[in-house]
Design a protein around this motif. Structure first.
Motif, PDB file in Angstrom:
ATOM      1  N   ASN A 196       0.855  -1.308  -0.018  1.00 32.98           N
ATOM      2  CA  ASN A 196       0.023   0.134   0.029  1.00 32.98           C
ATOM      3  C   ASN A 196       0.772   1.414   0.136  1.00 32.98           C
ATOM      4  OD1 ASN A 196      -3.059  -0.980   0.181  1.00 32.98           O
ATOM      5  ND2 ASN A 196      -2.121  -1.964   1.915  1.00 32.98           N
ATOM      6  N   VAL A 224       3.830   5.239   4.045  1.00 27.11           N
ATOM      7  CA  VAL A 224       2.920   5.964   4.978  1.00 27.11           C
ATOM      8  C   VAL A 224       3.114   7.307   4.951  1.00 27.11           C
ATOM      9  CG1 VAL A 224       2.138   6.133   7.434  1.00 27.11           C
ATOM     10  CG2 VAL A 224       3.002   3.914   6.813  1.00 27.11           C
ATOM     11  N   GLN A 225       1.973   8.100   4.699  1.00 26.67           N
ATOM     12  CA  GLN A 225       2.155   9.443   4.348  1.00 26.67           C
ATOM     13  C   GLN A 225       2.263  10.227   5.651  1.00 26.67           C
ATOM     14  OE1 GLN A 225       1.762  10.626   1.200  1.00 26.67           O
ATOM     15  NE2 GLN A 225       2.002   8.735   0.589  1.00 26.67           N
ATOM     16  N   ARG A 280       8.081   4.377   6.061  1.00 31.26           N
ATOM     17  CA  ARG A 280       7.595   3.004   6.324  1.00 31.26           C
ATOM     18  C   ARG A 280       6.642   2.743   5.409  1.00 31.26           C
ATOM     19  NH1 ARG A 280      10.836   2.557   9.663  1.00 31.26           N
ATOM     20  NH2 ARG A 280      10.822   2.147  12.009  1.00 31.26           N
ATOM     21  N   ALA A 315       4.893  10.410   7.550  1.00 29.20           N
ATOM     22  CA  ALA A 315       5.507   9.905   8.727  1.00 29.20           C
ATOM     23  C   ALA A 315       7.061  10.664   8.861  1.00 29.20           C
ATOM     24  CB  ALA A 315       5.470   8.458   8.498  1.00 29.20           C
ATOM     25  N   PHE A 364       3.554  -3.082   8.946  1.00 33.66           N
ATOM     26  CA  PHE A 364       4.763  -1.973   8.533  1.00 33.66           C
ATOM     27  C   PHE A 364       5.888  -2.602   8.350  1.00 33.66           C
ATOM     28  CE2 PHE A 364       1.738   0.229  11.188  1.00 33.66           C
ATOM     29  CZ  PHE A 364       1.089   1.235  10.344  1.00 33.66           C
ATOM     30  N   HIS A 388       3.137   0.692   4.017  1.00 32.62           N
ATOM     31  CA  HIS A 388       1.865   0.001   4.856  1.00 32.62           C
ATOM     32  C   HIS A 388       1.533  -1.241   4.060  1.00 32.62           C
ATOM     33  CE1 HIS A 388      -2.636   0.534   5.220  1.00 32.62           C
ATOM     34  NE2 HIS A 388      -2.123  -0.588   5.785  1.00 32.62           N
TER      35      HIS A 388
END
Length: 454
Positions: free
Chosen positions: A183, A186-187, A193, A189, A230, A195
């Motif tokens: 995915n 991670v926005q 990481r 962050a 993660f 997702h």
């Protein structure tokens, strides 16, 4: 019960009448006949060739399971496991990647712990810690012998929605494979990481997550449960492996590794400081005051006003923090940026009682970053009155030093407005793992974000 009732109702229902017979079946065009006038021929999509289909999970597992191993941290006195994790081989010379938090005891207490890898169906083999990346929670260990089967690292991220496979040793149950979905990053962050929608469980930390072709996309690092996992992006593992391949044997002792961690932490706090100082500090309204708001996107902010009719005052909280931190050891965290504002107001308390209430709020201890006496010194504090625009603030600044990483400190700043007309604001600002110079710069910049708007 419900299944029985459903079956019973079905048995008692009247049998529906059969549909009327079709007198004549519709005429269908033959394969070589053109479609009726005005209609387009349906598009015929050929099936995918077998060679392009993703492999069955069991086939992939059988092909690569020997590239994954369990990491065991052994307590020397008892000779037994103290913790476990996972690792995967990435070179013919026996280098394997895992998480830093899996092997951190080897950095801090090499006299008490050693490590070994256990591959599928084989005896444990001792390994040596070669290099670490504490910021991205990665480490490289090495067997004393070559290996014939190891992973390739993916050159670029796959498209979002790609089917992936996470491997590791959850709960000491043996090598396991789990399907999931990529995915993307991670926005907003602080630390990179990926997702991953799949089950990453304790013991799988340090294991690989890979494509159906067997190329590593990321390294298992954490989970929030409910199929939310993660990964550390594989780019960071590639960079660490490049360094590890060039490390000399004399540079792998505990002192050398502690020096490496210190350098990485100093570089990291410098990057965060530069980002914060280069960004105008936004302000957030809180009663008749303005306080520092969401400084950068990696900070998550929340507000609340608890309601208690028995309390003769009202407290509105507004807090922001970096949701991630850096793992140094099981009892020491760092890399934190956090602050909390409290607007206190009352129409029931007189001036003296409200002043005492404000002093009690200012004197309370803010949440501290996890550490022990082995890790840090006691806080040393200094208090004074300072000006921020039209506001007079009572401020206290406290620092404590890291014992094993000279030049790094935790900072706690407390500041409060002087009570006025039954209301006031107090604030706390916490930094973990910063140089004293950068901590003071950020504290001064933070205080400039407090203002009176009345």
């Amino acid at each position: 019960m419900f299944a029985f009732l459903a079956l019973a109702m079905l048995a008692q229902a009247p049998v529906p009448a059969p549909p009327p017979a079709i007198a004549q079946p519709p005429v269908l065009p033959q394969p070589d006949e053109p479609p009726p006038e005005g209609e387009q021929a349906p598009e015929v999509v050929p099936p995918l060739p077998v060679a392009t289909l993703p492999p069955a999970t069991h086939e992939l597992f059988e092909r690569i399971k020997r590239r994954v191993a369990q990491v065991r941290i052994i307590e020397r006195r008892s000779g037994t496991k103290s913790s476990i994790g996972s690792a995967f081989f990435v070179s013919a010379d026996g280098h394997a990647v895992t998480n830093y938090h899996v092997v951190s005891d080897l950095v801090f207490h090499p006299e008490d712990y050693t490590a070994e890898l256990v591959r599928d169906g084989q005896e444990p083999v001792p390994v040596k810690l070669v290099d670490v990346d504490v910021v991205h929670d990665l480490a490289v260990v090495r067997l004393g012998q070559p290996v014939s089967d190891f992973f390739a690292l993916l050159d670029k991220p796959p498209p979002q929605g790609t089917r992936l496979f996470a491997m590791g040793n959850p709960q000491d149950l043996g090598t396991t494979i789990v399907e999931g979905t990529y995915n993307g990053l991670v926005q907003d962050a602080l630390y990179d990481r990926v997702h991953f929608s799949g089950a990453i469980n304790p013991g799988m930390s340090g294991g690989p997550t890979l494509t159906g072709e067997g190329r590593v996309v990321g390294i298992n690092v954490a989970t929030m449960g409910n199929q939310v996992g993660f990964l550390v992006p594989v780019d960071h593992a590639r960079a660490l492996l490049t360094r590890a391949l060039a490390v000399k044997a004399e540079d792998t002792g505990s002192e050398a590794l502690l020096a490496t961690v210190r350098t990485q932490l100093l570089d990291h706090q410098q990057r965060i400081t530069e980002r914060l100082l280069a960004t105008p500090l936004p302000q957030q309204s809180l009663g008749p005051y303005r306080v520092p708001g969401r400084w950068l996107p990696f900070l998550k902010c929340w507000g609340d006003t608890p309601h208690d009719p028995e309390t003769p005052y009202t407290v509105t909280n507004y807090q922001c923090s970096s949701e991630d931190d850096l793992y140094l050891s099981s009892q020491h965290r760092t890399g934190v940026v956090a602050y909390n504002h409290q607007h206190v107001s009352s129409t029931k308390l007189g001036a003296l009682r409200f002043s005492a209430l404000s002093s009690a709020f200012f004197g309370s201890d803010p949440p501290s970053v996890e550490a022990t006496r082995e890790d840090v010194t006691n806080f040393r504090c200094h208090s004074e009155f300072v000006r921020s625009g039209a506001l007079t603030l009572r401020a206290g600044l406290c620092l404590r030093a890291y014992k094993k990483f000279p030049g790094l400190y935790d900072l706690v700043l407390r500041a409060a407005t002087l009570p006025s007309a039954g209301q006031g604001v107090d604030t706390s600002f916490t930094l973990a793992g910063f140089s004293p110079e950068n901590a003071r710069k950020l504290a001064r910049h933070y205080l400039e974000g407090l203002a009176w708007t009345k």
